[in-house]
Design an enzyme around this catalytic site. Structure first.
Site, mmCIF file in Angstrom:
data_model
loop_
_atom_site.group_PDB
_atom_site.id
_atom_site.type_symbol
_atom_site.label_atom_id
_atom_site.label_comp_id
_atom_site.label_asym_id
_atom_site.label_seq_id
_atom_site.Cartn_x
_atom_site.Cartn_y
_atom_site.Cartn_z
ATOM 1 N N ASN A 129 109.798 126.916 1.544
ATOM 2 C CA ASN A 129 110.200 126.406 2.852
ATOM 3 C C ASN A 129 109.433 125.134 3.244
ATOM 4 O OD1 ASN A 129 111.249 127.821 5.897
ATOM 5 N ND2 ASN A 129 112.258 128.295 3.961
ATOM 6 N N HIS B 230 110.773 122.575 5.719
ATOM 7 C CA HIS B 230 111.939 123.177 6.369
ATOM 8 C C HIS B 230 111.717 123.550 7.834
ATOM 9 C CE1 HIS B 230 113.360 123.272 2.262
ATOM 10 N NE2 HIS B 230 114.539 123.740 2.639
ATOM 11 N N LYS C 160 119.270 133.884 -1.428
ATOM 12 C CA LYS C 160 119.328 133.742 0.037
ATOM 13 C C LYS C 160 120.750 133.334 0.393
ATOM 14 C CE LYS C 160 114.761 132.611 1.877
ATOM 15 N NZ LYS C 160 113.907 131.601 2.531
ATOM 16 N N GLU D 70 115.036 118.500 -2.600
ATOM 17 C CA GLU D 70 114.596 119.840 -3.025
ATOM 18 C C GLU D 70 113.906 119.771 -4.397
ATOM 19 O OE1 GLU D 70 114.691 122.188 -0.809
ATOM 20 O OE2 GLU D 70 116.622 122.340 0.218
ATOM 21 N N ARG E 256 130.527 146.399 2.267
ATOM 22 C CA ARG E 256 129.078 146.669 2.111
ATOM 23 C C ARG E 256 128.491 146.119 0.804
ATOM 24 N NH1 ARG E 256 130.371 152.028 4.103
ATOM 25 N NH2 ARG E 256 130.245 151.956 6.365
ATOM 26 N N HIS F 14 121.119 118.482 5.004
ATOM 27 C CA HIS F 14 119.965 119.376 4.848
ATOM 28 C C HIS F 14 118.842 118.689 4.055
ATOM 29 C CE1 HIS F 14 117.676 123.050 4.269
ATOM 30 N NE2 HIS F 14 117.672 122.821 2.959
ATOM 31 N N GLU G 264 110.695 137.368 0.405
ATOM 32 C CA GLU G 264 109.820 136.499 1.198
ATOM 33 C C GLU G 264 108.803 137.265 2.027
ATOM 34 O OE1 GLU G 264 111.811 132.952 2.717
ATOM 35 O OE2 GLU G 264 110.268 132.786 4.262
ATOM 36 N N HIS H 177 114.691 122.041 9.571
ATOM 37 C CA HIS H 177 115.712 122.846 10.249
ATOM 38 C C HIS H 177 115.803 122.485 11.735
ATOM 39 C CE1 HIS H 177 115.905 126.374 7.102
ATOM 40 N NE2 HIS H 177 116.504 125.269 6.696
ATOM 41 N N LYS I 34 111.778 127.706 -9.069
ATOM 42 C CA LYS I 34 112.314 128.585 -8.022
ATOM 43 C C LYS I 34 112.426 130.020 -8.528
ATOM 44 C CE LYS I 34 115.532 129.313 -4.361
ATOM 45 N NZ LYS I 34 116.516 128.828 -3.431
ATOM 46 N N ARG J 43 107.140 133.343 -1.515
ATOM 47 C CA ARG J 43 108.451 132.668 -1.419
ATOM 48 C C ARG J 43 108.507 131.704 -0.235
ATOM 49 N NH1 ARG J 43 114.670 134.679 -2.443
ATOM 50 N NH2 ARG J 43 115.511 132.607 -2.061
HETATM 51 N N1 LIG Z 1 120.377 129.610 -0.168
HETATM 52 C C1 LIG Z 1 119.390 128.760 -0.433
HETATM 53 O O1 LIG Z 1 118.374 129.113 -1.069
HETATM 54 C C2 LIG Z 1 119.524 127.347 0.011
HETATM 55 C C3 LIG Z 1 118.646 126.373 -0.515
HETATM 56 C C4 LIG Z 1 118.831 125.050 -0.108
HETATM 57 C C5 LIG Z 1 119.846 124.702 0.762
HETATM 58 N N2 LIG Z 1 120.672 125.678 1.235
HETATM 59 C C6 LIG Z 1 121.789 125.328 2.114
HETATM 60 O O2 LIG Z 1 122.683 124.508 1.370
HETATM 61 C C7 LIG Z 1 123.411 123.682 2.276
HETATM 62 C C8 LIG Z 1 123.425 122.267 1.783
HETATM 63 O O3 LIG Z 1 124.078 122.255 0.524
HETATM 64 P P1 LIG Z 1 124.643 120.907 -0.098
HETATM 65 O O4 LIG Z 1 123.652 119.835 0.030
HETATM 66 O O5 LIG Z 1 125.166 121.263 -1.420
HETATM 67 O O6 LIG Z 1 125.796 120.507 0.921
HETATM 68 P P2 LIG Z 1 127.372 120.857 0.967
HETATM 69 O O7 LIG Z 1 127.632 122.188 0.446
HETATM 70 O O8 LIG Z 1 127.818 120.532 2.348
HETATM 71 O O9 LIG Z 1 127.999 119.788 -0.044
HETATM 72 C C9 LIG Z 1 127.823 118.431 0.224
HETATM 73 C C10 LIG Z 1 129.149 117.653 0.233
HETATM 74 O O10 LIG Z 1 129.514 117.326 -1.099
HETATM 75 C C11 LIG Z 1 130.851 117.743 -1.366
HETATM 76 N N3 LIG Z 1 130.864 118.061 -2.780
HETATM 77 C C12 LIG Z 1 130.371 119.160 -3.373
HETATM 78 N N4 LIG Z 1 130.427 119.044 -4.710
HETATM 79 C C13 LIG Z 1 130.996 117.851 -4.961
HETATM 80 C C14 LIG Z 1 131.309 117.152 -6.150
HETATM 81 N N5 LIG Z 1 130.990 117.633 -7.357
HETATM 82 N N6 LIG Z 1 131.907 115.954 -6.049
HETATM 83 C C15 LIG Z 1 132.181 115.431 -4.825
HETATM 84 N N7 LIG Z 1 131.892 116.024 -3.665
HETATM 85 C C16 LIG Z 1 131.290 117.220 -3.740
HETATM 86 C C17 LIG Z 1 131.062 118.885 -0.428
HETATM 87 O O11 LIG Z 1 132.428 119.112 -0.202
HETATM 88 C C18 LIG Z 1 130.317 118.395 0.811
HETATM 89 O O12 LIG Z 1 131.129 117.504 1.538
HETATM 90 C C19 LIG Z 1 122.733 123.831 3.626
HETATM 91 O O13 LIG Z 1 123.516 124.651 4.454
HETATM 92 C C20 LIG Z 1 121.415 124.499 3.296
HETATM 93 O O14 LIG Z 1 120.940 125.271 4.368
HETATM 94 C C21 LIG Z 1 120.524 126.976 0.873
HETATM 95 O O1 LIG Z 2 115.014 130.002 -1.351
HETATM 96 C C1 LIG Z 2 114.161 129.856 -0.474
HETATM 97 O O2 LIG Z 2 113.373 130.753 -0.177
HETATM 98 C C2 LIG Z 2 114.062 128.587 0.276
HETATM 99 O O3 LIG Z 2 113.333 128.498 1.245
HETATM 100 C C3 LIG Z 2 114.891 127.446 -0.221
HETATM 101 C C4 LIG Z 2 115.242 126.428 0.859
HETATM 102 O O4 LIG Z 2 115.445 125.186 0.201
HETATM 103 C C5 LIG Z 2 116.544 126.762 1.587
HETATM 104 O O5 LIG Z 2 116.905 125.694 2.415
HETATM 105 C C6 LIG Z 2 116.567 128.061 2.350
HETATM 106 O O6 LIG Z 2 117.857 128.389 2.750
HETATM 107 C C7 LIG Z 2 115.721 128.045 3.582
HETATM 108 O O7 LIG Z 2 115.440 129.352 3.903
HETATM 109 P P1 LIG Z 2 115.348 129.924 5.382
HETATM 110 O O8 LIG Z 2 114.867 131.319 5.141
HETATM 111 O O9 LIG Z 2 114.351 129.084 6.108
HETATM 112 O O10 LIG Z 2 116.688 129.849 5.978
HETATM 113 ZN ZN LIG Z 3 116.347 123.756 1.565
#
Ligand SMILES: NC(=O)c1ccc[n+]([C@@H]2O[C@H](COP(=O)([O-])OP(=O)(O)OC[C@H]3O[C@@H](n4cnc5c(N)ncnc54)[C@H](O)[C@@H]3O)[C@@H](O)[C@H]2O)c1
Ligand SMILES: O=C(O)C(=O)C[C@@H](O)[C@H](O)[C@H](O)COP(=O)(O)O
Ligand SMILES: [Zn+2]
Length: 337
Positions: free
Chosen positions: A212, A215, A110, A152, A88, A232, A204, A219, A194, A208
């Site tokens: 998006n 997105h 998130k 981003e 939890r 992404h 959100e 998405h 951010k 917030r």
């Molecule tokens: N939580 C949030 O607020 C938020 C915001 C934006 C995106 N996201 C999510 O993040 C994800 C995308 O993240 P991403 O673009 O980092 O992709 P990812 O995590 O898939 O990483 C990209 C690639 O780079 C490799 N890699 C990572 N660091 C490295 C390094 N230093 N050197 C060499 N290779 C490396 C990884 O193994 C992978 O193959 C999506 O799922 C998206 O939905 C979440």
């Molecule tokens: O942090 C946020 O809020 C964002 O929307 C950041 C986005 O870049 C990110 O991809 C996020 O995961 C998208 O949010 P979602 O709620 O549409 O899944």
């Molecule tokens: Zn994003």
């Protein structure tokens, strides 16, 4: 912090950076559990999450265990969600290793996983205890992943700060080649923007949603093509062009503003033309979005560079944008002139 730390990473990052993190943790004298996940967006799902739970339970990790996410947004989102759920809720720390994770995903709390029917549809808000970003690790990042992170960065400027948008335009070549000074400034300002948005609206309920921008379309592209086909950031880059086209069609911005955004996205080596999925399929995918209310699609639109808003958009209007965005550039310009 409890007596146990779980280092969660993936098979690509483990050989590059896990030893360094393990040696940093060693003086703390904690028991270390290491969990190596399969790499890629296609693995951001329930089975991978369950690998974490199984290992934590098998190793008798208690509720004071801190999870450390060493990786990009995929590792960060899954680890954060595991931390939100395990017993939890346990603490976690983000150590982002991609540009995208350093400028966006590691900040704001998130967390979640994808579902075959929709991106990030299962998740939780769970804030990390700390985010530790070292831009030196970006030296090993492939160019395509660097470009994805810039999407981003451009988003942050486009929705919140025209001065930053101008700065990105001026420094795009330096950012493309991973210049350290420019990269540090991009990470600093993107995180600042951010953090300000999230501090004002963590769950959100309003502002917030502006994070998006791009997105709702993006998405749909990711889910429609199959997770991992477009990165992404690539989908978001193209989605921002689509959202700018929509903003222009609705009379919010002029053609010069849309062109300026599109030029910058292209200059960051991101796609600007949408893949053909068919308007019906796009609309079906876009409706599976957390901003959708009673089947009505809400989009983030531009008022001007540096200012965005949320607006409900009819299917009729969206169809026109989807048709224009998947045709040639000349055709895409047509509705806007
Ligand atoms: N939580 C949030 O607020 C938020 C915001 C934006 C995106 N996201 C999510 O993040 C994800 C995308 O993240 P991403 O673009 O980092 O992709 P990812 O995590 O898939 O990483 C990209 C690639 O780079 C490799 N890699 C990572 N660091 C490295 C390094 N230093 N050197 C060499 N290779 C490396 C990884 O193994 C992978 O193959 C999506 O799922 C998206 O939905 C979440
Ligand atoms: O942090 C946020 O809020 C964002 O929307 C950041 C986005 O870049 C990110 O991809 C996020 O995961 C998208 O949010 P979602 O709620 O549409 O899944
Ligand atoms: Zn994003």
């Amino acid at each position: 912090m409890g007596s146990t730390v779980a280092l969660i990473t993936n098979a690509t990052i483990e050989p590059l950076y896990a030893a360094r993190l393990r040696s940093t943790l060693a003086p703390l004298g904690k028991r270390l559990i290491q969990i190596v996940l399969p790499d890629g967006e296609a693995h951001k799902h329930w089975e991978t999450l369950n690998l974490i739970f199984t290992k934590l339970l098998a190793e008798r990790a208690d509720r004071k265990t801190t999870l450390i996410a060493l990786g990009g947004g995929v590792v960060g989102d899954i680890t954060g969600f595991a931390a939100a759920c395990y017993m939890r809720g346990v603490p976690f720390i983000q150590v982002p290793t991609t540009l995208l994770a350093q400028v966006d995903s590691s900040v704001g709390g998130k967390t979640g996983i994808n579902h075959p029917l929709g991106k990030n549809m299962i998740g939780a808000f769970h804030q990390p205890q700390a985010v530790i970003a070292d831009t030196a690790v970006l030296r090993t990042l492939p160019a395509r992943e660097l470009a994805a992170g810039l999407a981003e960065v451009i988003k942050a400027g486009a929705i919140a700060d025209t001065v930053f948008f101008d700065w990105i335009e001026t420094h795009i070549d330096a950012l493309n080649r991973g210049d350290e000074t420019a990269t540090i400034e991009a990470v600093r300002r993107s995180c600042e923007i951010k953090a300000q948005v999230v501090a004002a609206d963590e769950r959100e309920q309003g502002r917030r949603a502006l994070l998006n921008f791009g997105h709702t379309f993006g998405h749909a592209i990711e889910a429609g093509l199959g997770y991992g086909r477009w990165l992404h950031g690539e989908a978001v880059g193209c989605g921002m062009v689509m959202a700018a086209t929509l903003s222009q069609q609705l009379g919010l911005i002029d053609s010069a503003t849309r062109t300026r955004l599109k030029r910058l996205i292209a200059a960051a080596h991101l796609p600007t033309q949408a893949p053909i999925l068919g308007s019906d399929r796009y609309l079906e995918l876009m409706r599976v979005d957390k901003k959708t209310e009673a089947e009505h699609i809400n989009c983030i639109l531009l008022k001007r560079l540096g200012e965005a808003l949320v607006m409900r958009v009819t299917d009729h209007t969206l169809r026109a944008v989807l048709t224009a965005s998947t045709q040639s550039d000349t055709a895409a310009e047509k509705p806007n002139t």
